[in-house]
Design an enzyme around this catalytic site. Sequence first.
Site, PDB file in Angstrom:
ATOM      1  N   HIS A 560       0.827  -1.205   0.000  1.00  0.00           N
ATOM      2  CA  HIS A 560       0.000   0.000   0.000  1.00  0.00           C
ATOM      3  C   HIS A 560       0.870   1.268   0.000  1.00  0.00           C
ATOM      4  O   HIS A 560       0.966   1.957  -1.012  1.00  0.00           O
ATOM      5  CB  HIS A 560      -0.936  -0.016   1.209  1.00  0.00           C
ATOM      6  N   HIS A 565       1.387   5.179  -2.748  1.00  0.00           N
ATOM      7  CA  HIS A 565       1.576   6.551  -2.274  1.00  0.00           C
ATOM      8  C   HIS A 565       3.012   7.050  -2.478  1.00  0.00           C
ATOM      9  O   HIS A 565       3.243   8.104  -3.069  1.00  0.00           O
ATOM     10  CB  HIS A 565       1.243   6.635  -0.786  1.00  0.00           C
ATOM     11  N   HIS A 752      -3.900   0.824  -6.287  1.00  0.00           N
ATOM     12  CA  HIS A 752      -4.269   1.438  -5.017  1.00  0.00           C
ATOM     13  C   HIS A 752      -5.657   1.001  -4.570  1.00  0.00           C
ATOM     14  O   HIS A 752      -5.885   0.728  -3.380  1.00  0.00           O
ATOM     15  CB  HIS A 752      -4.205   2.960  -5.118  1.00  0.00           C
ATOM     16  N   ASN A 756      -6.455  -0.688  -0.905  1.00  0.00           N
ATOM     17  CA  ASN A 756      -6.926   0.338   0.028  1.00  0.00           C
ATOM     18  C   ASN A 756      -8.378   0.162   0.450  1.00  0.00           C
ATOM     19  O   ASN A 756      -8.690   0.171   1.640  1.00  0.00           O
ATOM     20  CB  ASN A 756      -6.756   1.732  -0.574  1.00  0.00           C
ATOM     21  N   ILE A 902      -6.769   9.198  -0.859  1.00  0.00           N
ATOM     22  CA  ILE A 902      -7.003   8.888   0.552  1.00  0.00           C
ATOM     23  C   ILE A 902      -6.267   7.603   0.903  1.00  0.00           C
ATOM     24  O   ILE A 902      -5.939   6.823   0.016  1.00  0.00           O
ATOM     25  CB  ILE A 902      -8.498   8.743   0.869  1.00  0.00           C
TER      26      ILE A 902
END
Length: 902
Positions: A560, A565, A752, A756, A902
């Site tokens: 993740h 990110h 993602h 997520n 997010i």
Amino acid sequence: MLKPQVSRQPNSTGTHLLFQKPFIQGSRHASLFLTSASNFKIESKKHFRVSFKPTKIKAVASLTEESTAIKVKAVVTVKQTIGGLMTSVGIERGLDDIKDMLGKTLLLELVSAELDPKMELEKPTIPAFAHRIGGQVVEGDVRYEAEFEVPLNFGEIGAISVENEHHKEMFLQDIVLDGLPHGTVNITCGSWVHSKYDNDRKRIFFTNKSYLPSETPSGIRRLREEELVLLRGNGQGQRKTGDRIYEYDVYNDLGNPDKKPELARPVLGGKEHPYPRRCRTGRPRCETDPSSEKRVGAFFVPRDEAFSEMKQLTFSAKTVYSLFHALVPSIGNVIVDGNVGFPYITAIDSLFSEGIEMPPLSKETVWKEVMPRLFKVIAGGADVLRFEIPKPMERDKFFWFKDEEFARQTLAGLNPYSIKLVEEWPLKSELDPEIYGPPESAITSELLEAEIGGITRVEKAIRERKLFILDYHDLLLPFVSKVREIEGTTLYGSRTLFFLTPEGMLRPLAIELTLPQMDGKPQWKQVFTPNYHSTGCWLWRLAKAHVLAHDSGFHQLVSHWLRTHCVTEPYIIATNRQLSVMHPIYRLLHPHFRYTMEINALARESLINAAGIIETSFSPGKYCMEICSAAYDKLWRFDREALPNDLISRGMAIEDLTAPHGLNLTIEDYPFANDGLYLWDAIEQWVSDYVNHYYPESGLVASDAELQAWWTEIRTVGHADKKDEPWWPELKTRHNLIDIITTIIWVASGHHAAVNFGQYPYAGYFPNRPTIARTKMPTEDPTDEEWKSFLEKPEAALLATFPSKLQATRVMAVLNVLSNHSPDEEYIGEEIEQAWADDPIIKAAFEKFSGRLKMLEGIIDERNANPKLLNRHGAGIVPYELLKPFSKPGVTGKGVPNSISI
């Protein structure tokens, strides 16, 4: 975001005439002040157009081309904000109101795309003040109007400069020019414009047309080049809220040694701890450790990378900030003893039925207004933190206990990126045996064959590609000794073996837990297997809890954070520094970078920092980010971020150009891979159509100076610690470009989404995925008393291994918030950019892309309803929907947003 329109113009050169005042241009967003309310996300962007009939104005003296002019009107749409333009009070607000009444709110200047043909100089701009239209605010928008008299020989409009005459910044949504000979010109801004009293440099916005660098019209070529210079900064000084500068730095702000020596953390980025780069903030260095940056003030991100504050406070910013700054600390105040665990399993269930009574949030608001999904009101008006029952638990209360579900989730759960094919036997560590002990695994062929039950031999199972592994042995073992010095946690290296049954499902066979030689003791390792005897059965359950803690940590830190990110931030920085806003690749990538830098800054502030949520809730403790760095060093490769290459590298697929998606899956019913490959192909086809349209010849890719600088900077600066790796793709052809862009878009969207939005469904009931194992195995050098205690009450041993009540509650709250879609979520393929709609070829390509995604929705529904697909259909099994493209606000477990927001 910008909405481009394709245009190609012949290259030309010439001397440039400077404007009276310098410009700040593009939709990359000006230097300005950010109010405290700016933590709120921008609401869904809507574009408004107002059309006017052109009216020619003829000069009295002559009707020649030079003296003939047309009247052009501009309508500017400004978004109403919470703390900025429309709600300011005091003297400045009064002065701004007067300027509105006098019609001097915005000074606009039209910029010609052409040079003067005689002088070969930039043509003078055409200025006009914009005044507010009426007193009504429509759907949060305020409109301003300006009128220009434009000579017919002015040429095509290339850009418009904007000077904000107010004392406060304003959010400029778009500008529509109507009355020009070739029709309406749309300029999508989507940007904050600073007050001239804060910065006298004018902003400039280009029209919605995309140009390769060599095709830039001569009249705006200088502006294109100056914009990139402004965005790159000079690497000096501290960045202030509102700066629009993109620079690189290492992760040197995770620790806080000036506060406490034990909060010191190593710098991530460099030879000792390789890591991607982040956006530079330039804050002062710590007094006690000059290599670290002080954690003072805001965690800077360029202005328009931040959550925007709009009239309606949107989910993402409000909820995330409330989570980190109010809820998480409040939980710690309610649950005073952080070491207290759950006394029995039913006490865990009470989090979903009874909840935890919380103290009042503030006089102005209550918890249920900030996070309504988490809070219920009980008698007496108190707020109770009461968690929703995750879908798997709702369908099957004992799902977490089952071996088949443990195995199934490696293919259709929260972390489908770790399962690998066993291709060599016997298993052997690559670590130095002088340091860590014998490299050979304790898992033998005889042991596995006994578990398989005589169906096949290990060598045959490997040849037939039926043996799989979760392997966290070599990654974790070097950290075991250090982690075990931390109170309240423990760690092993681990290997978990699975067998592919004839029904196409995985069955767990064995778990090996290992300690390196340390503290004068030899290496310790033990193998645990499913067992029908009560003692062996409970030992197996405890071993599974340790492996699940390892997998949870790897998922959060690597699958993740690192692989989506963290590695994406350098792509965003390089895109803004090297690709002009007019560049077609910038406009293709921009929707996939929305708010990623802001959410990453929040993570540095509250999630991955020293003593943050990750360190205090996951097994490796303060070594979490060092493990993340080790994974980047040993495991991360850009070429394997592409889904097909990832599957091939793990032995989960074999290349076969005659097969669907060009691959044969090793496990046919692999829900993540099945759905992901369809999404990958759709993205790749869309990118191919787009790239081929803008680059009709491959030679244009190699000669595109901005594009080449962009790719070079990503490799050599953004990922500087990997710059010499041989696996970086070249960027010479259209095919190279398509592969690179498809990979970046996949990482920001499909990858993602897969890791997520299933966090709360699969980890909300934490026994299914504990984040930490707090105690060692009962069989590891037990005292007589410890072994007796385990035999008498094995459930207590499992509960002691699980996270504490404080750790579990904090993580559940975080996962609940981060798994939800916000009201202004932009889903992949859902909304067409305006420029794509204006170009028939791109419009058709996007409609095909969107159509394929709608087909994927139906395909996933059909797969989930197919009783033959046992990894996604069956009694109590939650359908696999993480890669369904579209979703709704507040929904968990499905939906693929454009970006990592997010």
